[in-house]
Design a protein around this motif. Structure first.
Motif, PDB file in Angstrom:
ATOM      1  N   GLN A 113      21.481  -7.350  -0.284  1.00  0.00           N
ATOM      2  CA  GLN A 113      22.537  -8.274   0.129  1.00  0.00           C
ATOM      3  C   GLN A 113      23.521  -8.420  -1.013  1.00  0.00           C
ATOM      4  OE1 GLN A 113      22.568  -9.197   3.191  1.00  0.00           O
ATOM      5  NE2 GLN A 113      20.502  -8.503   3.679  1.00  0.00           N
ATOM      6  N   PRO A 114      24.804  -8.606  -0.820  1.00  0.00           N
ATOM      7  CA  PRO A 114      25.451  -8.632   0.486  1.00  0.00           C
ATOM      8  C   PRO A 114      25.562  -7.220   1.064  1.00  0.00           C
ATOM      9  CG  PRO A 114      27.109  -8.778  -1.221  1.00  0.00           C
ATOM     10  CD  PRO A 114      25.762  -8.752  -1.909  1.00  0.00           C
ATOM     11  N   GLY A 115      25.929  -7.158   2.277  1.00  0.00           N
ATOM     12  CA  GLY A 115      26.098  -5.878   2.941  1.00  0.00           C
ATOM     13  C   GLY A 115      25.053  -5.638   4.010  1.00  0.00           C
ATOM     14  N   ASN A 116      23.939  -6.395   3.950  1.00  0.00           N
ATOM     15  CA  ASN A 116      22.885  -6.272   4.942  1.00  0.00           C
ATOM     16  C   ASN A 116      22.411  -4.821   5.099  1.00  0.00           C
ATOM     17  OD1 ASN A 116      21.091  -7.495   6.718  1.00  0.00           O
ATOM     18  ND2 ASN A 116      22.381  -7.064   8.486  1.00  0.00           N
ATOM     19  N   VAL A 117      22.149  -4.163   3.966  1.00  0.00           N
ATOM     20  CA  VAL A 117      21.680  -2.782   3.955  1.00  0.00           C
ATOM     21  C   VAL A 117      20.159  -2.783   3.876  1.00  0.00           C
ATOM     22  CG1 VAL A 117      21.737  -0.593   2.718  1.00  0.00           C
ATOM     23  CG2 VAL A 117      23.775  -2.026   2.790  1.00  0.00           C
ATOM     24  N   TRP A 118      19.529  -2.116   4.827  1.00  0.00           N
ATOM     25  CA  TRP A 118      18.067  -2.041   4.878  1.00  0.00           C
ATOM     26  C   TRP A 118      17.625  -0.607   4.661  1.00  0.00           C
ATOM     27  CZ3 TRP A 118      14.427  -5.926   6.104  1.00  0.00           C
ATOM     28  CH2 TRP A 118      14.988  -7.191   6.348  1.00  0.00           C
ATOM     29  N   LEU A 119      16.547  -0.431   3.904  1.00  0.00           N
ATOM     30  CA  LEU A 119      15.931   0.879   3.743  1.00  0.00           C
ATOM     31  C   LEU A 119      14.510   0.802   4.282  1.00  0.00           C
ATOM     32  CD1 LEU A 119      16.917   1.992   0.125  1.00  0.00           C
ATOM     33  CD2 LEU A 119      17.923   2.724   2.277  1.00  0.00           C
ATOM     34  N   LYS A 120      14.109   1.838   5.006  1.00  0.00           N
ATOM     35  CA  LYS A 120      12.736   1.908   5.503  1.00  0.00           C
ATOM     36  C   LYS A 120      12.120   3.204   5.026  1.00  0.00           C
ATOM     37  CE  LYS A 120      14.024   4.158   9.762  1.00  0.00           C
ATOM     38  NZ  LYS A 120      13.711   4.373  11.123  1.00  0.00           N
ATOM     39  N   GLU A 121      10.825   3.192   4.846  1.00  0.00           N
ATOM     40  CA  GLU A 121      10.081   4.375   4.407  1.00  0.00           C
ATOM     41  C   GLU A 121      10.806   5.074   3.249  1.00  0.00           C
ATOM     42  OE1 GLU A 121      10.025   6.285   8.223  1.00  0.00           O
ATOM     43  OE2 GLU A 121       8.142   5.331   8.768  1.00  0.00           O
ATOM     44  N   TYR A 122      11.262   4.271   2.298  1.00  0.00           N
ATOM     45  CA  TYR A 122      12.090   4.758   1.198  1.00  0.00           C
ATOM     46  C   TYR A 122      11.282   5.411   0.078  1.00  0.00           C
ATOM     47  CZ  TYR A 122      10.539   0.383  -0.922  1.00  0.00           C
ATOM     48  OH  TYR A 122       9.775  -0.638  -1.414  1.00  0.00           O
ATOM     49  N   HIS A 123      12.017   6.127  -0.760  1.00  0.00           N
ATOM     50  CA  HIS A 123      11.499   6.655  -2.020  1.00  0.00           C
ATOM     51  C   HIS A 123      12.273   5.961  -3.126  1.00  0.00           C
ATOM     52  CE1 HIS A 123       9.241   9.764   0.016  1.00  0.00           C
ATOM     53  NE2 HIS A 123      10.311   9.995   0.766  1.00  0.00           N
ATOM     54  N   LYS A 124      11.723   5.929  -4.327  1.00  0.00           N
ATOM     55  CA  LYS A 124      12.346   5.156  -5.411  1.00  0.00           C
ATOM     56  C   LYS A 124      13.773   5.601  -5.690  1.00  0.00           C
ATOM     57  CE  LYS A 124      10.688   7.678  -9.440  1.00  0.00           C
ATOM     58  NZ  LYS A 124      10.000   7.589 -10.702  1.00  0.00           N
ATOM     59  N   LYS A 125      14.070   6.888  -5.573  1.00  0.00           N
ATOM     60  CA  LYS A 125      15.426   7.369  -5.839  1.00  0.00           C
ATOM     61  C   LYS A 125      16.439   6.756  -4.878  1.00  0.00           C
ATOM     62  CE  LYS A 125      14.286  11.691  -8.085  1.00  0.00           C
ATOM     63  NZ  LYS A 125      14.532  13.118  -8.178  1.00  0.00           N
ATOM     64  N   LYS A 146       0.812  -1.218   0.000  1.00  0.00           N
ATOM     65  CA  LYS A 146       0.000   0.000   0.000  1.00  0.00           C
ATOM     66  C   LYS A 146       0.844   1.265   0.000  1.00  0.00           C
ATOM     67  CE  LYS A 146      -3.910  -2.084   2.363  1.00  0.00           C
ATOM     68  NZ  LYS A 146      -4.617  -2.200   3.641  1.00  0.00           N
ATOM     69  N   ARG A 147       2.065   1.162   0.545  1.00  0.00           N
ATOM     70  CA  ARG A 147       2.945   2.329   0.648  1.00  0.00           C
ATOM     71  C   ARG A 147       4.018   2.369  -0.439  1.00  0.00           C
ATOM     72  NH1 ARG A 147       3.818   3.000   7.166  1.00  0.00           N
ATOM     73  NH2 ARG A 147       1.618   3.290   7.668  1.00  0.00           N
ATOM     74  N   GLY A 148       3.828   1.593  -1.495  1.00  0.00           N
ATOM     75  CA  GLY A 148       4.709   1.683  -2.648  1.00  0.00           C
ATOM     76  C   GLY A 148       5.612   0.501  -2.916  1.00  0.00           C
ATOM     77  N   GLY A 149       5.550  -0.524  -2.091  1.00  0.00           N
ATOM     78  CA  GLY A 149       6.416  -1.686  -2.268  1.00  0.00           C
ATOM     79  C   GLY A 149       6.174  -2.426  -3.577  1.00  0.00           C
ATOM     80  N   LYS A 150       4.926  -2.592  -3.939  1.00  0.00           N
ATOM     81  CA  LYS A 150       4.590  -3.317  -5.171  1.00  0.00           C
ATOM     82  C   LYS A 150       5.091  -2.563  -6.397  1.00  0.00           C
ATOM     83  CE  LYS A 150       0.656  -5.669  -7.267  1.00  0.00           C
ATOM     84  NZ  LYS A 150      -0.780  -5.919  -7.162  1.00  0.00           N
ATOM     85  N   GLU A 151       4.901  -1.245  -6.415  1.00  0.00           N
ATOM     86  CA  GLU A 151       5.379  -0.428  -7.533  1.00  0.00           C
ATOM     87  C   GLU A 151       6.911  -0.421  -7.588  1.00  0.00           C
ATOM     88  OE1 GLU A 151       3.025   0.712  -5.340  1.00  0.00           O
ATOM     89  OE2 GLU A 151       1.337   0.392  -6.702  1.00  0.00           O
ATOM     90  N   MET A 152       7.551  -0.384  -6.394  1.00  0.00           N
ATOM     91  CA  MET A 152       9.012  -0.397  -6.358  1.00  0.00           C
ATOM     92  C   MET A 152       9.552  -1.708  -6.897  1.00  0.00           C
ATOM     93  SD  MET A 152      11.604   1.502  -5.588  1.00  0.00           S
ATOM     94  CE  MET A 152      12.604   0.845  -6.889  1.00  0.00           C
ATOM     95  N   TYR A 153       8.889  -2.808  -6.591  1.00  0.00           N
ATOM     96  CA  TYR A 153       9.306  -4.114  -7.109  1.00  0.00           C
ATOM     97  C   TYR A 153       9.280  -4.105  -8.636  1.00  0.00           C
ATOM     98  CZ  TYR A 153       9.122  -8.995  -8.446  1.00  0.00           C
ATOM     99  OH  TYR A 153       9.367 -10.195  -9.065  1.00  0.00           O
ATOM    100  N   LYS A 154       8.193  -3.632  -9.213  1.00  0.00           N
ATOM    101  CA  LYS A 154       8.078  -3.590 -10.673  1.00  0.00           C
ATOM    102  C   LYS A 154       9.125  -2.667 -11.286  1.00  0.00           C
ATOM    103  CE  LYS A 154       3.110  -4.477 -10.670  1.00  0.00           C
ATOM    104  NZ  LYS A 154       1.784  -3.911 -10.929  1.00  0.00           N
ATOM    105  N   LEU A 155       9.325  -1.510 -10.678  1.00  0.00           N
ATOM    106  CA  LEU A 155      10.301  -0.550 -11.183  1.00  0.00           C
ATOM    107  C   LEU A 155      11.722  -1.110 -11.102  1.00  0.00           C
ATOM    108  CD1 LEU A 155      10.811   2.377 -12.213  1.00  0.00           C
ATOM    109  CD2 LEU A 155      11.136   3.007  -9.815  1.00  0.00           C
ATOM    110  N   ALA A 156      12.074  -1.691  -9.969  1.00  0.00           N
ATOM    111  CA  ALA A 156      13.416  -2.252  -9.794  1.00  0.00           C
ATOM    112  C   ALA A 156      13.667  -3.387 -10.781  1.00  0.00           C
ATOM    113  CB  ALA A 156      13.610  -2.734  -8.363  1.00  0.00           C
ATOM    114  N   LYS A 157      12.677  -4.263 -10.978  1.00  0.00           N
ATOM    115  CA  LYS A 157      12.828  -5.354 -11.955  1.00  0.00           C
ATOM    116  C   LYS A 157      13.109  -4.791 -13.340  1.00  0.00           C
ATOM    117  CE  LYS A 157      11.756  -9.445 -11.684  1.00  0.00           C
ATOM    118  NZ  LYS A 157      12.515 -10.681 -11.506  1.00  0.00           N
ATOM    119  N   SER A 158      12.382  -3.754 -13.718  1.00  0.00           N
ATOM    120  CA  SER A 158      12.542  -3.144 -15.026  1.00  0.00           C
ATOM    121  C   SER A 158      13.923  -2.504 -15.176  1.00  0.00           C
ATOM    122  CB  SER A 158      11.447  -2.099 -15.249  1.00  0.00           C
ATOM    123  OG  SER A 158      11.637  -1.432 -16.462  1.00  0.00           O
ATOM    124  N   TYR A 159      14.351  -1.735 -14.186  1.00  0.00           N
ATOM    125  CA  TYR A 159      15.648  -1.078 -14.246  1.00  0.00           C
ATOM    126  C   TYR A 159      16.788  -2.090 -14.306  1.00  0.00           C
ATOM    127  CZ  TYR A 159      14.422   3.836 -13.683  1.00  0.00           C
ATOM    128  OH  TYR A 159      13.973   5.107 -13.893  1.00  0.00           O
TER     129      TYR A 159
END
Length: 84
Positions: free
Chosen positions: A62-74, A21-34
């Motif tokens: 991963q690797p690096g175990n970097v987490w983003l929360k409440e992120y924007h696509k950029k 609901k907060r953009g995860g689904k759209e980010m998944y599609k965008l990241a796959k495309s990029y």
């Protein structure tokens, strides 16, 4: 039997109900495309829930175990080394 390959990086994107609901689904599609057009060895995987709903949307690199929360696509594309 085909060859088992291991990517250089793996981006896990939560697409559970709150993240979606907060953009995860759209980010998944965008990241796959990029990633598909970038030529980089990055795999994008959708996860159902990371149990961090208070910080939605959430993703991890991963690797690096970097987490983003409440992120924007950029932020995500920068993390992957890709341009918007």
């Amino acid at each position: 039997m085909s060859k088992f390959t291991v990517p250089d990086k793996v981006l896990y994107i939560c697409t559970g109900s709150k993240c979606s609901k907060r953009g995860g689904k759209e980010m998944y599609k965008l990241a796959k495309s990029y990633v598909k057009h970038s030529g980089e060895d990055i795999e994008v995987i959708r996860t159902e829930c990371t149990d961090r709903c208070d910080y939605a949307p959430v993703c991890a690199l991963q690797p690096g175990n970097v987490w983003l929360k409440e992120y924007h696509k950029k932020e995500v594309l920068k993390l992957l080394g890709l341009k918007d």
